[in-house]
Design a protein around this motif. Structure first.
Motif, PDB file in Angstrom:
ATOM      1  N   VAL A  65       0.839  -1.197   0.000  1.00 44.26           N
ATOM      2  CA  VAL A  65       0.000   0.000   0.000  1.00 44.26           C
ATOM      3  C   VAL A  65       0.877   1.251   0.000  1.00 44.26           C
ATOM      4  O   VAL A  65       0.595   2.222  -0.706  1.00 44.26           O
ATOM      5  CB  VAL A  65      -0.988  -0.009   1.196  1.00 44.26           C
ATOM      6  CG1 VAL A  65      -1.705   1.327   1.336  1.00 44.26           C
ATOM      7  CG2 VAL A  65      -1.997  -1.137   1.040  1.00 44.26           C
ATOM      8  N   GLY A  66       1.955   1.229   0.763  1.00 42.80           N
ATOM      9  CA  GLY A  66       2.886   2.362   0.779  1.00 42.80           C
ATOM     10  C   GLY A  66       3.532   2.579  -0.576  1.00 42.80           C
ATOM     11  O   GLY A  66       3.685   3.715  -1.028  1.00 42.80           O
ATOM     12  N   GLU A  67       3.903   1.498  -1.230  1.00 41.71           N
ATOM     13  CA  GLU A  67       4.514   1.595  -2.558  1.00 41.71           C
ATOM     14  C   GLU A  67       3.517   2.146  -3.575  1.00 41.71           C
ATOM     15  O   GLU A  67       3.857   2.989  -4.395  1.00 41.71           O
ATOM     16  CB  GLU A  67       5.022   0.216  -2.992  1.00 41.71           C
ATOM     17  CG  GLU A  67       5.931   0.235  -4.171  1.00 41.71           C
ATOM     18  CD  GLU A  67       7.254   0.931  -3.953  1.00 41.71           C
ATOM     19  OE1 GLU A  67       7.841   1.402  -4.942  1.00 41.71           O
ATOM     20  OE2 GLU A  67       7.726   1.023  -2.794  1.00 41.71           O
ATOM     21  N   LEU A  68       2.283   1.678  -3.498  1.00 45.71           N
ATOM     22  CA  LEU A  68       1.252   2.193  -4.402  1.00 45.71           C
ATOM     23  C   LEU A  68       1.019   3.683  -4.174  1.00 45.71           C
ATOM     24  O   LEU A  68       0.728   4.427  -5.111  1.00 45.71           O
ATOM     25  CB  LEU A  68      -0.067   1.431  -4.214  1.00 45.71           C
ATOM     26  CG  LEU A  68      -0.105   0.035  -4.826  1.00 45.71           C
ATOM     27  CD1 LEU A  68      -1.336  -0.706  -4.346  1.00 45.71           C
ATOM     28  CD2 LEU A  68      -0.077   0.106  -6.341  1.00 45.71           C
ATOM     29  N   GLY A  69       1.147   4.121  -2.923  1.00 41.46           N
ATOM     30  CA  GLY A  69       0.965   5.526  -2.596  1.00 41.46           C
ATOM     31  C   GLY A  69       1.929   6.435  -3.339  1.00 41.46           C
ATOM     32  O   GLY A  69       1.626   7.594  -3.610  1.00 41.46           O
ATOM     33  N   LYS A  70       3.089   5.917  -3.699  1.00 40.27           N
ATOM     34  CA  LYS A  70       4.079   6.696  -4.432  1.00 40.27           C
ATOM     35  C   LYS A  70       3.593   7.046  -5.839  1.00 40.27           C
ATOM     36  O   LYS A  70       4.102   7.980  -6.454  1.00 40.27           O
ATOM     37  CB  LYS A  70       5.389   5.926  -4.536  1.00 40.27           C
ATOM     38  CG  LYS A  70       6.084   5.701  -3.226  1.00 40.27           C
ATOM     39  CD  LYS A  70       7.335   4.893  -3.436  1.00 40.27           C
ATOM     40  CE  LYS A  70       8.029   4.578  -2.113  1.00 40.27           C
ATOM     41  NZ  LYS A  70       9.229   3.748  -2.310  1.00 40.27           N
ATOM     42  N   PHE A  71       2.637   6.289  -6.347  1.00 39.63           N
ATOM     43  CA  PHE A  71       2.177   6.479  -7.716  1.00 39.63           C
ATOM     44  C   PHE A  71       0.875   7.270  -7.810  1.00 39.63           C
ATOM     45  O   PHE A  71       0.343   7.442  -8.898  1.00 39.63           O
ATOM     46  CB  PHE A  71       2.026   5.124  -8.407  1.00 39.63           C
ATOM     47  CG  PHE A  71       3.290   4.316  -8.389  1.00 39.63           C
ATOM     48  CD1 PHE A  71       4.445   4.814  -8.960  1.00 39.63           C
ATOM     49  CD2 PHE A  71       3.323   3.087  -7.786  1.00 39.63           C
ATOM     50  CE1 PHE A  71       5.628   4.094  -8.934  1.00 39.63           C
ATOM     51  CE2 PHE A  71       4.499   2.347  -7.761  1.00 39.63           C
ATOM     52  CZ  PHE A  71       5.652   2.847  -8.329  1.00 39.63           C
ATOM     53  N   ARG A  72       0.401   7.765  -6.679  1.00 34.77           N
ATOM     54  CA  ARG A  72      -0.818   8.587  -6.702  1.00 34.77           C
ATOM     55  C   ARG A  72      -0.500   9.943  -7.289  1.00 34.77           C
ATOM     56  O   ARG A  72       0.601  10.469  -7.137  1.00 34.77           O
ATOM     57  CB  ARG A  72      -1.364   8.750  -5.284  1.00 34.77           C
ATOM     58  CG  ARG A  72      -1.913   7.448  -4.735  1.00 34.77           C
ATOM     59  CD  ARG A  72      -2.481   7.634  -3.378  1.00 34.77           C
ATOM     60  NE  ARG A  72      -3.656   8.517  -3.502  1.00 34.77           N
ATOM     61  CZ  ARG A  72      -4.450   8.784  -2.516  1.00 34.77           C
ATOM     62  NH1 ARG A  72      -4.239   8.294  -1.326  1.00 34.77           N
ATOM     63  NH2 ARG A  72      -5.483   9.573  -2.682  1.00 34.77           N
ATOM     64  N   LYS A  73      -1.512  10.528  -7.931  1.00 30.59           N
ATOM     65  CA  LYS A  73      -1.359  11.882  -8.466  1.00 30.59           C
ATOM     66  C   LYS A  73      -1.169  12.839  -7.305  1.00 30.59           C
ATOM     67  O   LYS A  73      -1.760  12.667  -6.242  1.00 30.59           O
ATOM     68  CB  LYS A  73      -2.599  12.300  -9.241  1.00 30.59           C
ATOM     69  CG  LYS A  73      -2.843  11.499 -10.497  1.00 30.59           C
ATOM     70  CD  LYS A  73      -4.133  11.916 -11.152  1.00 30.59           C
ATOM     71  CE  LYS A  73      -4.471  11.047 -12.330  1.00 30.59           C
ATOM     72  NZ  LYS A  73      -5.802  11.358 -12.887  1.00 30.59           N
ATOM     73  N   LYS A  74      -0.384  13.823  -7.498  1.00 29.56           N
ATOM     74  CA  LYS A  74      -0.107  14.780  -6.419  1.00 29.56           C
ATOM     75  C   LYS A  74      -1.038  15.949  -6.482  1.00 29.56           C
ATOM     76  O   LYS A  74      -1.574  16.336  -7.434  1.00 29.56           O
ATOM     77  CB  LYS A  74       1.333  15.255  -6.531  1.00 29.56           C
ATOM     78  CG  LYS A  74       2.263  14.061  -6.515  1.00 29.56           C
ATOM     79  CD  LYS A  74       3.464  14.316  -5.744  1.00 29.56           C
ATOM     80  CE  LYS A  74       4.267  13.013  -5.818  1.00 29.56           C
ATOM     81  NZ  LYS A  74       4.996  12.589  -4.902  1.00 29.56           N
TER      82      LYS A  74
END
Length: 74
Positions: A65-74
């Motif tokens: 989940v933390g790794e996926l969070g890196k790919f969220r739009k800012k």
């Protein structure tokens, strides 16, 4: 469905499937609209890894989940 093609539909499918598989309670963290298609290959790699792993520990789930969070739009 051919997940090798980077489409918004495929991205939505993978994010929703990951949220189900990882049993994410706060689905707002994994809203497919928050992810950009430019990170498709990275997200697909995570998706493929979780499919091979099957059952995961709590710490592994948190890491994914933390790794996926890196790919969220800012």
């Amino acid at each position: 469905m051919n997940l090798n093609e980077p489409t918004n539909e495929n991205l939505r499918y993978m994010i929703n499937h990951l949220a189900d598989q990882l049993q994410v309670v706060n689905r707002g963290l994994m809203d497919p609209e928050d992810y950009d298609l430019k990170h498709y290959e990275d997200i697909k790699d995570i998706y493929d890894m979780t499919q091979m792993r099957g059952q995961m520990s709590v710490s592994e789930i948190q890491a994914v989940v933390g790794e996926l969070g890196k790919f969220r739009k800012k």
